[in-house]
Design an enzyme around this catalytic site. Structure first.
Site, PDB file in Angstrom:
ATOM      1  CG  ASP A   1      39.105  28.945  46.803  1.00  8.83           C
ATOM      2  OD1 ASP A   1      38.873  29.499  47.897  1.00  8.83           O
ATOM      3  OD2 ASP A   1      39.908  29.399  45.960  1.00  8.83           O
TER       4      ASP A   1
ATOM      5  CE  LYS B   1      40.083  37.383  49.504  1.00 10.94           C
ATOM      6  NZ  LYS B   1      39.980  36.544  48.313  1.00 10.94           N
TER       7      LYS B   1
ATOM      8  CG  PHE C   1      40.642  35.207  41.853  1.00 13.45           C
ATOM      9  CD1 PHE C   1      41.566  35.846  41.039  1.00 13.45           C
ATOM     10  CD2 PHE C   1      40.844  35.227  43.223  1.00 13.45           C
ATOM     11  CE1 PHE C   1      42.671  36.505  41.588  1.00 13.45           C
ATOM     12  CE2 PHE C   1      41.946  35.890  43.772  1.00 13.45           C
ATOM     13  CZ  PHE C   1      42.849  36.522  42.958  1.00 13.45           C
TER      14      PHE C   1
HETATM   15  C1  LIG Z   1      41.087  35.966  47.542  1.00 11.38           C
HETATM   16  C2  LIG Z   1      40.939  34.585  47.057  1.00 11.38           C
HETATM   17  C3  LIG Z   1      42.040  33.715  46.946  1.00 11.38           C
HETATM   18  C4  LIG Z   1      43.457  34.174  47.185  1.00 11.38           C
HETATM   19  O1  LIG Z   1      43.668  34.659  48.461  1.00 11.38           O
HETATM   20  P1  LIG Z   1      44.949  35.587  48.756  1.00 11.38           P
HETATM   21  O2  LIG Z   1      44.942  35.725  50.255  1.00 11.38           O
HETATM   22  O3  LIG Z   1      44.733  36.893  48.054  1.00 11.38           O
HETATM   23  O4  LIG Z   1      46.140  34.856  48.250  1.00 11.38           O
HETATM   24  C5  LIG Z   1      41.796  32.420  46.548  1.00 11.38           C
HETATM   25  N1  LIG Z   1      40.557  31.985  46.269  1.00 11.38           N
HETATM   26  C6  LIG Z   1      39.481  32.781  46.352  1.00 11.38           C
HETATM   27  C7  LIG Z   1      38.132  32.234  46.048  1.00 11.38           C
HETATM   28  C8  LIG Z   1      39.642  34.110  46.737  1.00 11.38           C
HETATM   29  O5  LIG Z   1      38.580  34.915  46.780  1.00 11.38           O
END
Ligand SMILES: *Cc1c(COP(=O)(O)O)cnc(C)c1O
Length: 399
Positions: free
Chosen positions: A226, A255, A141
């Protein structure tokens, strides 16, 4: 108007139906507690998917925001502001890298990583024009843009959003041989979550990340971590990569970087990678704005103290211990790293959704991921007593 039903009805009638929230309408919060529109208190065990690592309205973060609100909030990047430079310097130092490119949402940070890797591939690695390939993993994700859903393996996230962006190769998460086999001379990057959060807090096999690091180095491929959900204290370290002693070429953060106050994301890298960019080649109107930078600086200062990571490690051990006492006939697998847990329910347990609904009724908020996993990601300000209470509520909800 304080009846939760009315708010839900308004969303239903006038909002898009792109989420399936629990029927709880929140109107205030402090620390690990939130309060709904009818005045009912809940313990927050989700922390907005780790965007709320420091709890609701942490005084240091609210102070930083308030002070900046009284001065300057947005300049665009047409001019400098006196928060962006210090923010970049301080975040770079925290990450042990040279430079920072600020954006707003996590998806934008991921897009930035993808664009950076492609440009680096053409200009530094010598990949022929438009041939660059990036390896990503099943169950990933990384966000919701058209390019990012192009390499999602979640059909719900993809269906009818094509045509998709080419240039991505998918391999099973944790499979080193498959990753090695997928590397071609045109591969510019491996994009990996050190722990897959949305997939249900999936922890890769021991040593895999370190082997991935070696594989990337050997093949002149950028390793992009990520850490948007796994980073900034969630797993007991500043970066989840630290569990494996791994330093990627690029960190993607988001985040919790915005302290749960503002959207703030960033790509962090060394100069040789960051310097693929010249003026006009990438950017964002809101990226690096003084308000977000001021809050981000306070987040970085808090992380630099090291106490949050330690708290996450210690409370994480406590949580793991408490969860290990759950009825094992109802738990298929328990995955815990720091203050982050995926409780995968077995077939004779209720669905994860039902468990979360029952927990909400009992005053504890968390959220299912897929049909079978309850994800727990409490704010790092939570206490041992609150954790024990939450696990007791979970145990009851699983009956
Ligand atoms: C939440 C998340 C994203 C996307 O972040 P948004 O602020 O919702 O666009 C990307 N990578 C990971 C691992 C995430 O948990």
């Amino acid at each position: 108007m304080s009846d939760p039903k009315k708010f839900i009805q308004l969303e239903d009638e006038h909002g898009a139906h792109n989420y399936h929230p629990l029927p709880v309408v929140l109107s205030s919060g402090e620390g690990a507690m939130v309060v709904d529109s009818a005045g009912r208190k809940y313990l927050d065990l989700l922390s907005a998917y780790s965007a709320m690592n420091f709890g609701h309205r942490h005084p240091r973060l609210i102070d930083a925001a308030n002070q900046q609100l009284g001065k300057l909030t947005l300049t665009s990047r047409a001019f400098h502001n006196d928060q962006l430079g210090p923010f970049c310097a301080e975040l770079a130092e925290l990450a042990g890298m040279d430079a920072v490119l600020p954006m707003n949402t996590g998806a934008e940070a991921v897009e930035t990583g993808i664009k950076t890797a492609r440009k680096w591939g053409y200009e530094r690695k010598g990949v022929p024009a438009d041939q660059a390939r990036i390896i990503a993993f099943d169950g990933n994700f990384h966000g919701r843009t058209t390019t990012i859903v192009s390499f999602s393996t979640d059909e719900t996230a993809r269906t009818n959003f094509g045509p998709f962006t080419p240039g991505f190769d998918l391999v099973p998460y944790g499979d080193l041989a498959a990753t090695a086999a997928a590397i071609t001379p045109d591969t510019v990057a491996v994009l990996v979550e050190p722990i897959q959060g949305e997939a249900g807090v999936v922890i890769p096999p021991k040593g895999w990340l370190a082997a991935l690091r070696e594989l990337c180095t050997e093949n002149n491929v950028l390793l992009i971590a990520d850490e948007i959900q796994s980073g900034l204290g969630r797993t007991g370290y500043t970066f989840a990569c630290e569990h494996d002693g791994v330093r990627p070429d690029i960190y993607l953060l988001g985040k919790a970087l915005g302290g749960g106050v503002v959207p703030l994301s960033a790509m962090v890298a060394n100069r040789d990678v960051m310097d693929v960019y010249g003026p006009g080649q990438h950017g964002s109107t809101f990226g690096g704005n003084p308000l977000a930078s001021a809050v981000g600086r306070e987040v970085v200062a808090m992380m630099a103290e090291g106490t949050w990571q330690q708290r996450s490690r210690e409370l994480g051990e406590h949580l793991a211990g408490a969860l290990s006492k759950l009825d094992s006939s109802k738990v298929k697998e328990l995955r815990v790293r720091g203050l982050w847990a995926g409780v995968e329910l077995s077939a004779n347990a209720p669905s994860a959704r039902t468990v979360c609904e029952r927990m909400a009724d009992a005053g504890v908020l968390c959220k299912e991921t897929h049909e079978t996993t309850v994800r727990l990601a409490p704010p790092l300000v939570i206490t041992e007593e609150q954790l024990d209470h939450a696990v007791a509520v979970l145990a009851k909800a699983m009956e």
